[in-house]
Write an enzyme that holds these catalytic residues in place. Sequence first.
Site, PDB file in Angstrom:
ATOM      1  N   ASP A 137      -2.537   2.286  -6.252  1.00  0.00           N
ATOM      2  CA  ASP A 137      -1.507   2.311  -5.204  1.00  0.00           C
ATOM      3  C   ASP A 137      -1.541   1.101  -4.278  1.00  0.00           C
ATOM      4  O   ASP A 137      -0.927   1.130  -3.216  1.00  0.00           O
ATOM      5  CB  ASP A 137      -1.661   3.583  -4.372  1.00  0.00           C
ATOM      6  CG  ASP A 137      -3.019   3.678  -3.692  1.00  0.00           C
ATOM      7  OD1 ASP A 137      -3.944   2.966  -4.112  1.00  0.00           O
ATOM      8  OD2 ASP A 137      -3.148   4.471  -2.747  1.00  0.00           O
ATOM      9  N   GLU A 138      -2.219   0.036  -4.681  1.00  0.00           N
ATOM     10  CA  GLU A 138      -2.391  -1.091  -3.766  1.00  0.00           C
ATOM     11  C   GLU A 138      -2.456  -2.392  -4.548  1.00  0.00           C
ATOM     12  O   GLU A 138      -3.081  -2.457  -5.604  1.00  0.00           O
ATOM     13  CB  GLU A 138      -3.676  -0.887  -2.956  1.00  0.00           C
ATOM     14  CG  GLU A 138      -3.927  -1.906  -1.879  1.00  0.00           C
ATOM     15  CD  GLU A 138      -5.227  -1.630  -1.142  1.00  0.00           C
ATOM     16  OE1 GLU A 138      -5.520  -2.386  -0.195  1.00  0.00           O
ATOM     17  OE2 GLU A 138      -5.962  -0.688  -1.520  1.00  0.00           O
ATOM     18  N   ASP A 190       0.868  -1.177   0.000  1.00  0.00           N
ATOM     19  CA  ASP A 190       0.000   0.000   0.000  1.00  0.00           C
ATOM     20  C   ASP A 190       0.906   1.228   0.000  1.00  0.00           C
ATOM     21  O   ASP A 190       1.637   1.469   0.957  1.00  0.00           O
ATOM     22  CB  ASP A 190      -0.904  -0.003   1.232  1.00  0.00           C
ATOM     23  CG  ASP A 190      -2.084   0.947   1.076  1.00  0.00           C
ATOM     24  OD1 ASP A 190      -2.071   1.748   0.125  1.00  0.00           O
ATOM     25  OD2 ASP A 190      -3.005   0.878   1.914  1.00  0.00           O
TER      26      ASP A 190
END
Length: 498
Positions: free
Chosen positions: A105-106, A11
């Site tokens: 973003d993950e 993350d």
Amino acid sequence: MRNAPTILHLDMDAFYASVEQASKPSLRGKAVVVGGLGPRGVVATASYEARVFGVHSAMPMAQARRLAPNAAYLVPRFTLYRAISDQVMALLRELSPLVEPLSLDEAFVDLEAGGAARDEESARRAGEKLRADIRAVTGLTGSVGLAASKMLAKIASEQAKPDGLLLIEPGTERALLAPMPVRTLPGVGPATGDHLRRAGITTVEELAEAGEDELVRLLGKAHGQALYAMALARDERPVVAEREAKSVSVEDTYDVDIHDRLRVGLEVQRLADRCVRRLREAGLSGRTIVLKVRRYDFSTLTRSETLRGPTDDPVVVREAAARLLDSVDTTGGVRLLGVGVSGLADYTQEDLFAQSRPVPAAEEPEKGAVEAVVERSAPVEREWRAGQDVRHTEYGHGWVQGSGLGRVTVRFETPQSAPGRVRTFLVDDPALAGAEPLPLVMDPPEPPSRPGPPSGDPHGGTPPRTPEDTTGQGSSDPASLPKSRSGTLGGGAATSRP
């Protein structure tokens, strides 16, 4: 359940805001809020400095401004965010072929599938190397969770934030979960959480003690059984490398309600064209056209039309969306419009072109429509938005700090420079123009190879690379990002080291 912590969850830390801080030296270490800046805008991401004031994602922007009036409020730059996300995902795919992106973003990674981890030590080395490589390639930081399941890996990455690594040792999972609130578990949202609270269940331990039968009675069979398994730290969900898209859609929320029917129709056409562009970029087509309308009173209407076969023809999609709009009353005003396509396929059906009527001369398009578009688009070309990249013929690259009263204020700096000077221009200054974002790191290193077996290092592998080890990277190190840390959760306790 797997008996080794070989599931990795990454993350990126306050991703959009961290990108802005890395891109703009004058904002490093300061409160930054990214999102829609209009009266109805919401916060997409807040930097950790802004979170101190209570600002968080999905908060109305007006509320954020009251909590942190001195923060920098910027529009998102999704082109740059996607480019950096692609760099990060490439690093993940160096670790394993099984990478499941959840957002820009993950992502989850199955380290075992790529031979990158077999036990606790090799998993930790892979996680530390990944964090160092992300820092070297992008100048940003990410938090890593390592565990035997997806649920636990995600929980570990949340515990590791910001800029940390946390490994949950096998055998300690239930002790770790027991005191956590039920909202920690996937699938427990506000409604389910309130329902459980009314039944006297607030922690994961109480969830486990309630038993499967009671949870099924409270929540239904599927949800109750799934939550009971998670409360016992059981999660057999695999990492899925490819997620098949179910639909492609675009929507816009308007700062002021739209009442003019012609304007509404033009907006729907524009959204239909944007939706088709996304379809074609993905190499897809679809059979069902969907129109979404949120009216002045927040009532949301959805209309759909299914075609004979899949299409990616903009004329077909525009006309279907227009027909759907005809069935919606917009006289009270519209605050949101959206156009989507579902029933996706990777081919088009040629005879669908017959569904769109021939375009007569008057529809090239109609003169009135052309004039309406021109009248609306001309000012937008010189509308400077906070955070936007610009270039001046004399002063070079910069970004917009703000605009109003016919003037625009620009700070001239780059990701590799010191904080720059501020200058003000007329909004129509011919020397000032929009620009593309600059890379955060100049000439990043080649993506690393997968972690190999232990070598000279007694702990295996080579020491993680830091930006200080990479020539020319020091100046792009975001000063606002905190020092890294890592730890292991075992027996419910956490330890950390510099």
